[in-house]
Design a protein around this motif. Structure first.
Motif, PDB file in Angstrom:
ATOM      1  N   VAL A 193      44.229  43.007   8.378  1.00 34.53           N
ATOM      2  CA  VAL A 193      42.758  42.439   7.637  1.00 34.53           C
ATOM      3  C   VAL A 193      41.910  42.391   8.349  1.00 34.53           C
ATOM      4  CG1 VAL A 193      43.520  40.162   9.172  1.00 34.53           C
ATOM      5  CG2 VAL A 193      42.547  40.166   6.582  1.00 34.53           C
ATOM      6  N   GLU A 194      40.962  42.225   7.732  1.00 32.44           N
ATOM      7  CA  GLU A 194      39.196  41.956   8.370  1.00 32.44           C
ATOM      8  C   GLU A 194      38.526  40.634   8.524  1.00 32.44           C
ATOM      9  OE1 GLU A 194      35.352  45.206   7.949  1.00 32.44           O
ATOM     10  OE2 GLU A 194      36.650  45.473   6.941  1.00 32.44           O
ATOM     11  N   ILE A 195      38.543  40.655   9.667  1.00 33.34           N
ATOM     12  CA  ILE A 195      37.862  39.189   9.689  1.00 33.34           C
ATOM     13  C   ILE A 195      36.118  39.764   9.139  1.00 33.34           C
ATOM     14  CG2 ILE A 195      36.590  37.679  10.259  1.00 33.34           C
ATOM     15  CD1 ILE A 195      38.486  38.153  13.207  1.00 33.34           C
ATOM     16  N   GLU A 196      35.590  38.747   7.429  1.00 31.53           N
ATOM     17  CA  GLU A 196      34.610  39.710   6.754  1.00 31.53           C
ATOM     18  C   GLU A 196      33.398  38.183   7.008  1.00 31.53           C
ATOM     19  OE1 GLU A 196      35.603  40.326   2.450  1.00 31.53           O
ATOM     20  OE2 GLU A 196      37.216  42.079   3.483  1.00 31.53           O
ATOM     21  N   PRO A 197      32.389  39.209   6.678  1.00 32.47           N
ATOM     22  CA  PRO A 197      31.294  37.750   6.635  1.00 32.47           C
ATOM     23  C   PRO A 197      30.974  36.583   6.069  1.00 32.47           C
ATOM     24  CG  PRO A 197      29.840  40.577   6.732  1.00 32.47           C
ATOM     25  CD  PRO A 197      31.467  40.090   6.835  1.00 32.47           C
ATOM     26  N   HIS A 198      31.135  36.165   6.589  1.00 29.43           N
ATOM     27  CA  HIS A 198      31.154  34.099   4.784  1.00 29.43           C
ATOM     28  C   HIS A 198      32.807  33.786   5.327  1.00 29.43           C
ATOM     29  CE1 HIS A 198      27.152  35.944   3.391  1.00 29.43           C
ATOM     30  NE2 HIS A 198      27.049  35.283   4.803  1.00 29.43           N
ATOM     31  N   ASP A 199      33.849  34.982   5.785  1.00 28.06           N
ATOM     32  CA  ASP A 199      34.536  33.440   6.077  1.00 28.06           C
ATOM     33  C   ASP A 199      35.084  33.239   6.800  1.00 28.06           C
ATOM     34  OD1 ASP A 199      35.935  36.459   4.968  1.00 28.06           O
ATOM     35  OD2 ASP A 199      36.617  37.027   6.826  1.00 28.06           O
ATOM     36  N   ILE A 200      35.668  31.703   6.436  1.00 28.39           N
ATOM     37  CA  ILE A 200      36.516  30.828   6.885  1.00 28.39           C
ATOM     38  C   ILE A 200      37.785  31.080   8.097  1.00 28.39           C
ATOM     39  CG2 ILE A 200      37.656  28.406   6.310  1.00 28.39           C
ATOM     40  CD1 ILE A 200      36.336  28.434   3.619  1.00 28.39           C
ATOM     41  N   LEU A 201      37.126  31.087   9.129  1.00 28.10           N
ATOM     42  CA  LEU A 201      38.680  31.815  10.099  1.00 28.10           C
ATOM     43  C   LEU A 201      38.963  30.122   9.965  1.00 28.10           C
ATOM     44  CD1 LEU A 201      38.653  33.890  12.473  1.00 28.10           C
ATOM     45  CD2 LEU A 201      37.345  33.306  13.453  1.00 28.10           C
ATOM     46  N   VAL A 202      40.203  30.420   9.884  1.00 29.46           N
ATOM     47  CA  VAL A 202      41.485  29.792  10.306  1.00 29.46           C
ATOM     48  C   VAL A 202      42.321  30.592  11.704  1.00 29.46           C
ATOM     49  CG1 VAL A 202      43.065  28.552   9.431  1.00 29.46           C
ATOM     50  CG2 VAL A 202      41.124  29.295   8.206  1.00 29.46           C
ATOM     51  N   ILE A 203      42.386  29.814  12.847  1.00 34.20           N
ATOM     52  CA  ILE A 203      43.173  30.183  13.876  1.00 34.20           C
ATOM     53  C   ILE A 203      44.320  29.476  14.067  1.00 34.20           C
ATOM     54  CG2 ILE A 203      42.777  30.888  15.750  1.00 34.20           C
ATOM     55  CD1 ILE A 203      40.443  31.167  15.409  1.00 34.20           C
ATOM     56  N   ARG A 204      45.204  30.155  14.041  1.00 39.02           N
ATOM     57  CA  ARG A 204      46.841  29.375  14.527  1.00 39.02           C
ATOM     58  C   ARG A 204      47.315  29.106  15.993  1.00 39.02           C
ATOM     59  NH1 ARG A 204      52.102  30.716  15.103  1.00 39.02           N
ATOM     60  NH2 ARG A 204      53.379  29.415  15.360  1.00 39.02           N
ATOM     61  N   THR A 205      47.546  28.585  16.779  1.00 36.74           N
ATOM     62  CA  THR A 205      48.010  28.407  18.111  1.00 36.74           C
ATOM     63  C   THR A 205      49.524  28.180  17.951  1.00 36.74           C
ATOM     64  OG1 THR A 205      47.168  26.389  18.960  1.00 36.74           O
ATOM     65  CG2 THR A 205      45.842  28.380  19.362  1.00 36.74           C
ATOM     66  N   GLY A 206      49.771  27.318  17.120  1.00 35.33           N
ATOM     67  CA  GLY A 206      51.315  26.785  16.905  1.00 35.33           C
ATOM     68  C   GLY A 206      51.273  25.647  18.233  1.00 35.33           C
ATOM     69  N   TRP A 207      49.997  24.732  17.682  1.00 36.95           N
ATOM     70  CA  TRP A 207      50.241  23.853  18.933  1.00 36.95           C
ATOM     71  C   TRP A 207      50.479  22.572  18.219  1.00 36.95           C
ATOM     72  CZ3 TRP A 207      50.203  23.515  24.255  1.00 36.95           C
ATOM     73  CH2 TRP A 207      50.003  23.151  24.486  1.00 36.95           C
ATOM     74  N   MET A 208      50.130  22.563  16.379  1.00 39.90           N
ATOM     75  CA  MET A 208      51.112  21.256  15.774  1.00 39.90           C
ATOM     76  C   MET A 208      52.541  21.292  16.609  1.00 39.90           C
ATOM     77  SD  MET A 208      48.482  19.543  15.159  1.00 39.90           S
ATOM     78  CE  MET A 208      48.042  19.281  17.439  1.00 39.90           C
ATOM     79  N   LYS A 209      53.300  22.574  16.447  1.00 44.99           N
ATOM     80  CA  LYS A 209      54.273  22.397  15.935  1.00 44.99           C
ATOM     81  C   LYS A 209      55.430  21.980  17.194  1.00 44.99           C
ATOM     82  CE  LYS A 209      58.526  26.044  14.818  1.00 44.99           C
ATOM     83  NZ  LYS A 209      58.368  27.439  15.178  1.00 44.99           N
ATOM     84  N   TYR A 210      54.448  22.946  18.392  1.00 40.53           N
ATOM     85  CA  TYR A 210      54.364  22.561  19.472  1.00 40.53           C
ATOM     86  C   TYR A 210      54.684  21.049  20.463  1.00 40.53           C
ATOM     87  CZ  TYR A 210      54.465  21.137  24.990  1.00 40.53           C
ATOM     88  OH  TYR A 210      53.637  20.195  25.651  1.00 40.53           O
ATOM     89  N   TRP A 211      53.426  19.809  19.253  1.00 42.31           N
ATOM     90  CA  TRP A 211      53.665  18.631  19.543  1.00 42.31           C
ATOM     91  C   TRP A 211      54.479  17.755  18.825  1.00 42.31           C
ATOM     92  CZ3 TRP A 211      51.431  14.477  21.256  1.00 42.31           C
ATOM     93  CH2 TRP A 211      51.431  13.378  21.195  1.00 42.31           C
ATOM     94  N   TYR A 212      55.310  18.649  17.402  1.00 41.54           N
ATOM     95  CA  TYR A 212      55.955  17.786  17.069  1.00 41.54           C
ATOM     96  C   TYR A 212      57.624  17.899  17.918  1.00 41.54           C
ATOM     97  CZ  TYR A 212      52.793  16.620  13.301  1.00 41.54           C
ATOM     98  OH  TYR A 212      51.698  16.013  12.846  1.00 41.54           O
ATOM     99  N   GLU A 213      57.800  19.111  18.022  1.00 41.40           N
ATOM    100  CA  GLU A 213      59.353  19.001  18.792  1.00 41.40           C
ATOM    101  C   GLU A 213      59.170  18.394  20.323  1.00 41.40           C
ATOM    102  OE1 GLU A 213      60.318  22.956  18.833  1.00 41.40           O
ATOM    103  OE2 GLU A 213      59.978  23.705  16.977  1.00 41.40           O
ATOM    104  N   LEU A 214      58.238  17.379  20.182  1.00 38.12           N
ATOM    105  CA  LEU A 214      58.126  16.980  21.479  1.00 38.12           C
ATOM    106  C   LEU A 214      58.654  15.459  21.664  1.00 38.12           C
ATOM    107  CD1 LEU A 214      54.384  17.167  23.009  1.00 38.12           C
ATOM    108  CD2 LEU A 214      56.338  18.563  24.318  1.00 38.12           C
ATOM    109  N   ASP A 215      59.886  15.681  22.854  1.00 39.08           N
ATOM    110  CA  ASP A 215      60.077  14.133  22.809  1.00 39.08           C
ATOM    111  C   ASP A 215      59.560  13.017  23.208  1.00 39.08           C
ATOM    112  OD1 ASP A 215      62.610  14.959  21.478  1.00 39.08           O
ATOM    113  OD2 ASP A 215      63.068  16.032  23.739  1.00 39.08           O
ATOM    114  N   ASP A 216      58.730  13.646  24.423  1.00 39.87           N
ATOM    115  CA  ASP A 216      57.907  12.898  25.006  1.00 39.87           C
ATOM    116  C   ASP A 216      56.988  13.173  24.760  1.00 39.87           C
ATOM    117  OD1 ASP A 216      56.622  10.956  26.820  1.00 39.87           O
ATOM    118  OD2 ASP A 216      57.687  11.992  28.492  1.00 39.87           O
ATOM    119  N   PRO A 217      55.674  11.992  24.368  1.00 38.54           N
ATOM    120  CA  PRO A 217      53.680  12.848  24.218  1.00 38.54           C
ATOM    121  C   PRO A 217      53.507  12.737  25.264  1.00 38.54           C
ATOM    122  CG  PRO A 217      54.661  10.097  23.288  1.00 38.54           C
ATOM    123  CD  PRO A 217      56.020  11.122  23.853  1.00 38.54           C
TER     124      PRO A 217
END
Length: 324
Positions: A193-217
């Motif tokens: 895919v190409e990042i084009e001018p005026h694109d809404i840039l959405v970036i996934r790091t997996g950090w929310m998935k990591y949060w929800y798999e934690l037992d202890d915040p």
């Protein structure tokens, strides 16, 4: 890094830092969202193929552990029943013709305590907000560059998802793991895919998935340094040249918490939002969308979002929608 060795924001970004101040006039409060005109909406619509809909907000007010992911010092939403069936147990219960009963509740929230849009005036330095507004206009209420103009416009256009965690072969990036615009370009090329001018840039790091798999915040907040984009002059110029209107991520602050080279906290909030007028969207749930994109190798979609119309708000909750 010793605190007295950390440069000021002006020293880090430079007195000649790239800026879009004045580009849309002296009264502008939308910044790069001005790029999202009717033509960009129609361009986004062209990327709807299957009609799949993904909502990108996290849950608000979770009572089970680990609760709601929030910036340190904030609290997750607290919700309270004000009316429910027990309200009608007493002798002085309200009475409605026909016997209607109903439930009602209230909530106490940090406006940036969930998936949310930052107002362009949310962060500043040297006494100036986006477009040169005086920082003293924030006292008691955000009179300039609040979230309200963003909410009234709405954000609609072509979204493109860059899955940095998947690109690096991980469920989620590590604490403090960084990437830059060259990494984004490499991941985009790998995804086809190409990042084009005026694109809404959405970036996934997996950090929310990591949060929800934690037992202890506490595991999450111990030595709190999120993964994310890291500052460079070249990265800021990349955003400016591509006229990116909106950066959306699944982290609390859109960028690595402290710049690893300078020690400065959140310099991209200042370089991108305060100086360029790039709108920031944080704490998005991107895993379901990412799985669908990976399944058929389609990484672009129609993105639509409108934060709550909070007058004078420094930010507001939002439930963005991606339609593929």
């Amino acid at each position: 890094m010793a605190e007295n060795t950390v440069p000021t924001m002006t020293e880090l970004l430079g007195a000649d830092a790239p800026t879009n101040w004045g580009k849309w006039g002296p009264d502008d409060e939308l910044g790069c969202l001005n790029y999202l005109d009717a033509g960009e909406v129609l361009r986004g619509v062209q990327h709807v193929r299957s009609g799949q809909v993904f909502t990108l907000q996290i849950h608000m007010g979770r009572t089970e552990s680990p609760g709601d992911p929030i910036w340190p010092g904030r609290k997750g939403m607290s919700r309270k029943n004000e009316l429910d069936e027990s309200t009608w147990d007493g002798e002085n219960a309200p009475a409605f013709p026909g016997g209607l009963h109903y439930a009602d509740d209230t909530a106490h929230i940090f406006l940036q305590g969930s998936t949310q849009y930052d107002a362009l005036g949310h962060v500043w330095y040297d006494g100036k907000l986006w477009n040169g507004y005086d920082a003293r206009t924030t006292i008691d209420a955000m009179d300039k560059a609040s979230v309200l103009p963003i909410a009234e416009k709405g954000v609609v256009g072509r979204g493109v998802l860059i899955d940095m965690a998947r690109h690096r072969g991980k469920q989620w990036l590590d604490k403090g793991e960084t990437f830059d615009h060259t990494d984004l370009e490499a991941a985009a090329k790998n995804q086809g895919v190409e990042i084009e001018p005026h694109d809404i840039l959405v970036i996934r790091t997996g950090w929310m998935k990591y949060w929800y798999e934690l037992d202890d915040p506490e595991t999450f907040y111990d030595g709190f340094v999120e993964p994310g984009l890291t500052y460079s002059r070249e990265l800021v110029e990349w955003f400016q040249q591509r006229e990116i209107p909106n950066l959306v991520t699944d982290t609390i602050a859109n960028e690595v918490t402290a710049d690893p080279n300078s020690g400065v906290a959140l310099p991209l909030h200042c370089a991108l939002m305060r100086n360029l007028g790039v709108t920031l969207t944080e704490i998005a749930w991107l895993d379901d969308l990412a799985d669908a994109c990976a399944a058929d190798n389609r990484w672009s979609f129609l993105y639509a979002a409108a934060p709550l119309k909070v007058v004078h708000g420094t930010g507001a909750p939002v439930n963005p929608i991606a339609i593929r």
